[in-house]
Motif scaffolding. Structure first.
Motif, PDB file in Angstrom:
ATOM      1  N   VAL A  46      -6.573 -15.275 -25.601  1.00 26.72           N
ATOM      2  CA  VAL A  46      -5.999 -16.592 -25.848  1.00 26.72           C
ATOM      3  C   VAL A  46      -7.082 -17.601 -26.231  1.00 26.72           C
ATOM      4  CG1 VAL A  46      -4.641 -18.489 -24.890  1.00 26.72           C
ATOM      5  CG2 VAL A  46      -4.076 -16.137 -24.283  1.00 26.72           C
ATOM      6  N   LEU A  47      -8.132 -17.647 -25.420  1.00 26.55           N
ATOM      7  CA  LEU A  47      -9.174 -18.638 -25.666  1.00 26.55           C
ATOM      8  C   LEU A  47     -10.280 -18.102 -26.569  1.00 26.55           C
ATOM      9  CD1 LEU A  47      -9.624 -19.956 -22.002  1.00 26.55           C
ATOM     10  CD2 LEU A  47      -8.111 -20.843 -23.785  1.00 26.55           C
ATOM     11  N   GLY A  48     -10.503 -16.832 -26.470  1.00 27.86           N
ATOM     12  CA  GLY A  48     -11.671 -16.206 -27.096  1.00 27.86           C
ATOM     13  C   GLY A  48     -11.890 -16.591 -28.546  1.00 27.86           C
ATOM     14  N   GLY A  49     -10.820 -16.610 -29.345  1.00 30.39           N
ATOM     15  CA  GLY A  49     -10.954 -16.886 -30.764  1.00 30.39           C
ATOM     16  C   GLY A  49     -11.472 -18.291 -31.046  1.00 30.39           C
ATOM     17  N   ALA A  50     -11.190 -19.232 -30.120  1.00 29.85           N
ATOM     18  CA  ALA A  50     -11.529 -20.628 -30.378  1.00 29.85           C
ATOM     19  C   ALA A  50     -12.887 -21.021 -29.832  1.00 29.85           C
ATOM     20  CB  ALA A  50     -10.445 -21.531 -29.781  1.00 29.85           C
ATOM     21  N   ILE A  51     -13.546 -20.106 -29.132  1.00 25.60           N
ATOM     22  CA  ILE A  51     -14.807 -20.477 -28.489  1.00 25.60           C
ATOM     23  C   ILE A  51     -15.989 -19.878 -29.232  1.00 25.60           C
ATOM     24  CG2 ILE A  51     -16.158 -20.257 -26.360  1.00 25.60           C
ATOM     25  CD1 ILE A  51     -13.462 -20.236 -24.857  1.00 25.60           C
ATOM     26  N   LEU A  62     -18.104 -13.398 -22.034  1.00 27.00           N
ATOM     27  CA  LEU A  62     -17.106 -13.583 -20.972  1.00 27.00           C
ATOM     28  C   LEU A  62     -17.350 -12.717 -19.740  1.00 27.00           C
ATOM     29  CD1 LEU A  62     -14.322 -14.890 -20.296  1.00 27.00           C
ATOM     30  CD2 LEU A  62     -13.262 -12.876 -21.334  1.00 27.00           C
ATOM     31  N   PHE A  63     -17.859 -11.515 -19.958  1.00 31.29           N
ATOM     32  CA  PHE A  63     -17.907 -10.529 -18.869  1.00 31.29           C
ATOM     33  C   PHE A  63     -18.532 -11.072 -17.579  1.00 31.29           C
ATOM     34  CE2 PHE A  63     -19.894  -7.207 -16.399  1.00 31.29           C
ATOM     35  CZ  PHE A  63     -18.846  -6.322 -16.220  1.00 31.29           C
ATOM     36  N   ALA A  64     -19.714 -11.656 -17.680  1.00 37.19           N
ATOM     37  CA  ALA A  64     -20.401 -12.135 -16.476  1.00 37.19           C
ATOM     38  C   ALA A  64     -19.585 -13.250 -15.813  1.00 37.19           C
ATOM     39  CB  ALA A  64     -21.798 -12.628 -16.814  1.00 37.19           C
ATOM     40  N   GLY A  65     -18.967 -14.095 -16.642  1.00 36.24           N
ATOM     41  CA  GLY A  65     -18.168 -15.204 -16.093  1.00 36.24           C
ATOM     42  C   GLY A  65     -16.998 -14.705 -15.266  1.00 36.24           C
ATOM     43  N   ILE A  66     -16.245 -13.758 -15.850  1.00 36.98           N
ATOM     44  CA  ILE A  66     -15.083 -13.217 -15.132  1.00 36.98           C
ATOM     45  C   ILE A  66     -15.535 -12.472 -13.878  1.00 36.98           C
ATOM     46  CG2 ILE A  66     -13.230 -11.509 -15.248  1.00 36.98           C
ATOM     47  CD1 ILE A  66     -12.418 -13.712 -16.905  1.00 36.98           C
ATOM     48  N   LEU A  67     -16.637 -11.737 -14.012  1.00 34.36           N
ATOM     49  CA  LEU A  67     -17.131 -10.984 -12.853  1.00 34.36           C
ATOM     50  C   LEU A  67     -17.428 -11.934 -11.694  1.00 34.36           C
ATOM     51  CD1 LEU A  67     -18.061  -8.317 -11.604  1.00 34.36           C
ATOM     52  CD2 LEU A  67     -20.319  -8.726 -12.572  1.00 34.36           C
ATOM     53  N   VAL A  68     -18.171 -12.993 -11.987  1.00 34.42           N
ATOM     54  CA  VAL A  68     -18.554 -13.920 -10.918  1.00 34.42           C
ATOM     55  C   VAL A  68     -17.322 -14.652 -10.370  1.00 34.42           C
ATOM     56  CG1 VAL A  68     -19.838 -16.035 -10.408  1.00 34.42           C
ATOM     57  CG2 VAL A  68     -20.930 -14.163 -11.656  1.00 34.42           C
ATOM     58  N   GLN A  69     -16.405 -15.031 -11.251  1.00 33.90           N
ATOM     59  CA  GLN A  69     -15.193 -15.696 -10.764  1.00 33.90           C
ATOM     60  C   GLN A  69     -14.414 -14.782  -9.817  1.00 33.90           C
ATOM     61  OE1 GLN A  69     -11.760 -16.113 -13.322  1.00 33.90           O
ATOM     62  NE2 GLN A  69     -11.486 -18.233 -12.620  1.00 33.90           N
ATOM     63  N   SER A 188     -20.899 -22.080 -16.726  1.00 35.00           N
ATOM     64  CA  SER A 188     -21.020 -21.390 -18.011  1.00 35.00           C
ATOM     65  C   SER A 188     -20.147 -20.132 -18.064  1.00 35.00           C
ATOM     66  CB  SER A 188     -22.486 -21.007 -18.244  1.00 35.00           C
ATOM     67  OG  SER A 188     -22.875 -20.069 -17.258  1.00 35.00           O
ATOM     68  N   ALA A 189     -19.151 -20.045 -17.158  1.00 31.24           N
ATOM     69  CA  ALA A 189     -18.370 -18.810 -17.066  1.00 31.24           C
ATOM     70  C   ALA A 189     -17.599 -18.493 -18.349  1.00 31.24           C
ATOM     71  CB  ALA A 189     -17.405 -18.891 -15.884  1.00 31.24           C
ATOM     72  N   PHE A 190     -16.872 -19.489 -18.903  1.00 36.80           N
ATOM     73  CA  PHE A 190     -15.967 -19.197 -20.021  1.00 36.80           C
ATOM     74  C   PHE A 190     -16.397 -19.848 -21.326  1.00 36.80           C
ATOM     75  CE2 PHE A 190     -13.379 -19.569 -16.060  1.00 36.80           C
ATOM     76  CZ  PHE A 190     -13.337 -18.205 -15.820  1.00 36.80           C
ATOM     77  N   VAL A 191     -17.109 -20.969 -21.230  1.00 38.21           N
ATOM     78  CA  VAL A 191     -17.592 -21.645 -22.441  1.00 38.21           C
ATOM     79  C   VAL A 191     -19.038 -22.066 -22.222  1.00 38.21           C
ATOM     80  CG1 VAL A 191     -15.347 -22.530 -23.189  1.00 38.21           C
ATOM     81  CG2 VAL A 191     -16.710 -23.867 -21.581  1.00 38.21           C
ATOM     82  N   PRO A 192     -19.820 -22.117 -23.299  1.00 39.40           N
ATOM     83  CA  PRO A 192     -21.187 -22.625 -23.167  1.00 39.40           C
ATOM     84  C   PRO A 192     -21.151 -24.081 -22.710  1.00 39.40           C
ATOM     85  CG  PRO A 192     -20.880 -21.521 -25.275  1.00 39.40           C
ATOM     86  CD  PRO A 192     -19.517 -21.676 -24.672  1.00 39.40           C
TER      87      PRO A 192
END
Ligand SMILES: Nc1ncnc2c1ncn2[C@@H]1O[C@H](COP(=O)(O)OP(=O)(O)OP(=O)(O)O)[C@@H](O)[C@H]1O
Ligand SMILES: [Mg+2]
Lengths: 256, 328
Positions: A46-51, A62-69, A188-192
């Motif tokens: 959903v978000l990936g294309g716009a970032i 994204l991977f590290a962000g989702i992992l930590v979340q 910095s999990a999902f966006v810079p």
């Protein structure tokens, strides 16, 4: 020494209890499996294309962000489990036994570790499916795992404080969301972080979750590391050093 | 002096001296004293809020008293709490079982936390499951248990380590008459085996059946102490109680029942002291039969907790008072 051996054995007995809770409660099994998958897929597609994440692909970013979340939410179960235990008659039973009282807390923390190992593995699997392509060496993977464990312990001990402070189960449930959601989004999990307004950006760049995420990301997909490497370890260890005695103090106060 | 002291501590299982506890402004215990001999059963009898649970919590090291001291199995509950915990089993007022674990797992877990030898545990657990009639449900999660089953499991858990001293806070509340009776038998059996038992209850009959001695507490104070029959003696004798069918008989029956009889026009009930126990009831019924007076019911009524309370404190238990207030 003898005392410490028993403290450890008691903790293992109670960790087993807490792990049985995870495996036997539909809620907990669902959140253990579905939560990381859902977040991974939603963000990626959903978000990936716009970032714009520069040279790194979004799946890699994204991977590290989702992992930590996910680790943070998993470790937060100590809040709920401890709040439930303190409210129910079972805490009186435990406290009337010749066991080490700290085991009640440590048991939940060990089970958080178990939960996070499982959800960590699920995330790695799903990550590969949606295009995560790390270039980490075995040593770097090991460092990531080590930091993941340390981070889980830090959040679990913080959660233990919350679990002893809240007066109800509902409060315990909301507490996690109110604290962890903003912390993961303002990081910095999902966006810079460089697109955020300045106040948020200063916060995002200096809070522990960002350091942990940036460190893992650097090791996994080779982004720049800066000071985050040692800062992430310092943060986690500092949180543990502060929250262990606070938890012990609160536990003693709550039980009298 | 020294010999006297050691002799006392050998036979005294629990000693409470001047226990006081307040929550904020509210004084919950106002100096509670009692001693309990090894192998005996003591019932703490009292209405809601009397301080029964608070007393048990102090004796089982869960709560520190503000003032006063207590020893359990010869150990001070504050200074030697670890030793106290190794000697006691506690069944609290509210079931303390783990809902997600099976009955067997619950008992095993508590055994492990008592640090019992691992090799003895499976057998000990099996014995307890059998003793408490939980074999069929042993491998089902406790959340599928009925209230009575949970209570039995709760009790089994506090017995894993065969503690010398057992605390039971309202052990039969919520049980049906059959389970209550079964539990009473088990408690008696434990005492016969040498276990010292301190239990709380709101029921006179429970204290009567189980306890060697009774302590009545009200508003955080011991207001009476003794055997059940001693207490009942203080509360006055048994009474005969007949309920009439017709209001017009009231006057006659009251006369037949003797000078101390009293009657109630609303409920058509006549009561009188039963000096000779069942014999008194028999006599009165004989007279009523001769006079051909139809009866709704007749009974020999023992003094209840409420009567004891009324006699001891001059006020009824709170519950009874509330009932009366509603009627008025
Ligand atoms: N943690 C607490 N904070 C404030 N007040 C308390 C607390 N625990 C107990 N109390 C008060 O102390 C009094 C005695 O309570 P306790 O539980 O000892 O009574 P009890 O005799 O066991 O009553 P019941 O038959 O209802 O179980 C009550 O008025 C209760 O409101
Ligand atoms: Mg009570």
């Amino acid at each position: 020494m003898h005392n410490l051996t028993w403290a450890f054995k008691d903790s293992v007995v109670l960790a087993r209890r807490s792990i049985l809770h995870i495996l036997r409660s539909f809620d907990q099994v669902m959140s253990l499996i579905m939560f990381p998958i859902m977040f991974m897929l939603l963000n990626r597609y959903v978000l990936g294309g716009a970032i714009d994440t520069g040279k790194v692909s979004y799946a890699n970013y994204l991977f590290a962000g989702i992992l930590v979340q996910t680790l943070a939410f998993g470790a937060n179960y100590t809040t709920i489990n401890l709040a439930v235990d303190m409210k129910e008659g079972i805490i009186d039973r435990f406290r009337s036994l010749p066991m080490h009282n700290a085991a009640v807390v440590v048991g939940h923390i060990i089970s958080d570790l178990f939960r996070n190992i499982i959800s960590g593995l699920i995330i790695v699997l799903v990550g590969f499916v949606i295009g995560f392509r790390p270039n980490a060496s075995a040593g770097e993977w090991l460092l990531v795992a080590l930091l993941a464990i340390l981070f889980t312990l830090a959040i679990s001990w913080l959660s233990a404080i919350l679990g002893l402070l809240v007066k109800s189960l509902e409060a315990a449930q909301w507490m996690g969301f109110i604290i962890i959601f903003p912390l993961t989004f303002i990081s910095s999990a999902f966006v810079p972080t460089n697109t955020m307004p300045s106040v948020l950006r200063v916060f995002a760049e200096n809070q522990p979750l960002t350091h942990v995420i940036d460190t893992m990301r650097a090791w996994l997909v080779g982004t720049s590391l800066d000071n985050s490497g040692w800062l992430s370890f310092v943060w986690c260890i500092a949180i543990i050093i502060v929250s262990v005695p606070v938890t012990a103090w609160l536990f003693r106060r709550r039980s009298n | 002096m020294a010999t006297k002291h050691s002799r006392i501590s050998a036979s005294v299982a629990i000693q409470a001296k001047g226990l006081r506890k307040s929550y904020g402004e509210q004084q919950v215990l106002k100096g509670v004293d009692f001693t309990l001999e090894q192998g005996s059963i003591l019932a703490l009898l009292g209405p809601n809020g009397a301080g029964k649970t608070t007393t048990i919590r102090i004796l089982s090291t869960l709560l520190k008293p503000d003032e006063g001291s207590a020893s359990v199995n010869g150990f001070d509950v504050v200074k030697k709490s670890a030793q106290v915990r190794a000697s006691i089993g506690l069944t609290g007022q509210f079931a303390a079982v783990d809902d997600y674990m099976t009955g067997r797992e619950n008992i095993l877990m508590i055994g492990q936390l008592y640090h019992l030898p691992a090799e003895d545990l499976p057998e000990r657990t099996r014995d307890l499951l059998e003793q408490f009639d939980l074999v069929d449900a042993a491998d089902r999660p406790a959340r599928t248990y009925s209230g009575g089953m949970k209570r039995r499991l709760d009790l089994a858990m506090s017995l894993v380590a065969s503690p010398a001293i057992l605390f039971l806070d309202e052990p039969t509340t919520g049980l049906d008459p059959r389970s209550r009776l079964a539990l009473w038998h088990m408690i008696k059996e434990l005492a016969r085996g040498g276990t010292t038992i301190l239990l709380t209850t709101q029921y006179m009959e429970e204290a009567e059946y189980l306890a060697d001695n009774v302590i009545v507490i009200d508003h955080g104070q011991v207001i009476a102490e003794g055997t059940v029959s001693e207490l009942k003696a203080q509360a006055g004798a048994e009474r005969v109680e007949v309920t009439l069918k017709r209001a017009k008989d009231l006057h006659v029956v009251r006369k037949l029942a003797g000078a101390e009889a009293s009657s109630d026009e609303e409920t058509l009930m006549v009561t009188a002291p039963a000096r000779k126990g069942a014999e008194s009831l028999y006599e009165l019924l004989g007279k009523l039969n001769t006079a051909k007076i139809p009866l709704e019911s007749a009974a020999l009524r023992r003094p209840t907790l409420d009567d004891v309370f009324l006699a001891l404190t001059g006020h009824a238990t709170e519950e009874e008072a509330a009932k009366e207030a509603k009627h008025a």
